[in-house]
Design a protein around this motif. Structure first.
Motif, PDB file in Angstrom:
ATOM      1  N   ASN A  33       5.867  -1.712  -8.996  1.00 54.77           N
ATOM      2  CA  ASN A  33       7.152  -2.124  -8.082  1.00 54.77           C
ATOM      3  C   ASN A  33       6.917  -2.304  -6.684  1.00 54.77           C
ATOM      4  O   ASN A  33       7.571  -2.215  -5.999  1.00 54.77           O
ATOM      5  N   ASP A 118      10.863  -1.071   2.770  1.00 55.01           N
ATOM      6  CA  ASP A 118      11.442  -2.303   1.998  1.00 55.01           C
ATOM      7  C   ASP A 118      10.410  -3.337   1.806  1.00 55.01           C
ATOM      8  O   ASP A 118      10.737  -4.186   1.104  1.00 55.01           O
ATOM      9  N   ILE A 122       9.841  -3.307  -4.093  1.00 55.95           N
ATOM     10  CA  ILE A 122      11.116  -3.913  -4.596  1.00 55.95           C
ATOM     11  C   ILE A 122      12.370  -3.235  -4.395  1.00 55.95           C
ATOM     12  O   ILE A 122      13.260  -3.668  -4.109  1.00 55.95           O
ATOM     13  N   ASN A 123      12.341  -1.790  -4.883  1.00 54.94           N
ATOM     14  CA  ASN A 123      13.452  -1.051  -4.766  1.00 54.94           C
ATOM     15  C   ASN A 123      12.924   0.151  -3.599  1.00 54.94           C
ATOM     16  O   ASN A 123      11.989   0.758  -4.053  1.00 54.94           O
TER      17      ASN A 123
END
Length: 123
Positions: A33, A118, A122-123
């Motif tokens: 991620n 951020d 990604i999340n």
């Protein structure tokens, strides 16, 4: 400036060698991620060298501190150093605590973890 950078680099290596027995990365490839970013992880000695803050952790690691075999109890702990959600107080709240557990015969594993950001996730 170059002299300061050299002294800083040598102090980080010496501090790490003093406290750490073995460090392993938690991911062989990219961290799940994550997304590419330009900010580099850096270690900042503070309080006259009694602590070191890690900024922008990019590669999570686990540093292993094993007690003397004669004192080993078979017990282990994972230490997640604090820092205020933007840094990690790796020496004072991580490596030093691990050494105290080692004195009691307890194996300790210090986790250097990433903070939600951020610009790097990604999340």
């Amino acid at each position: 400036m170059k002299r300061f950078a050299l002294i800083f680099f040598i102090s980080i290596i010496a501090m790490h060698a003093l406290y750490a027995q073995q460090t392993i990365t938690l991911y062989d490839d990219a961290v799940p991620n994550s997304k590419p970013y330009g900010t580099k992880e850096w270690w900042q000695p503070v309080n006259n060298g009694s602590d070191t803050l890690v900024h922008y952790t990019s590669q999570p690691t686990l540093t292993i501190f094993l007690p003397d075999k004669k004192m080993a109890t078979g017990t282990a702990v994972v230490i997640c150093p604090g820092g205020g959600y933007w840094i990690t107080s790796i020496v004072k709240e991580g490596f030093a605590v691990a050494k105290e557990f080692n004195k009691m015969g307890i194996a300790a594993f210090v986790l250097k973890y990433r903070m939600p950001e951020d610009s790097v996730m990604i999340n």
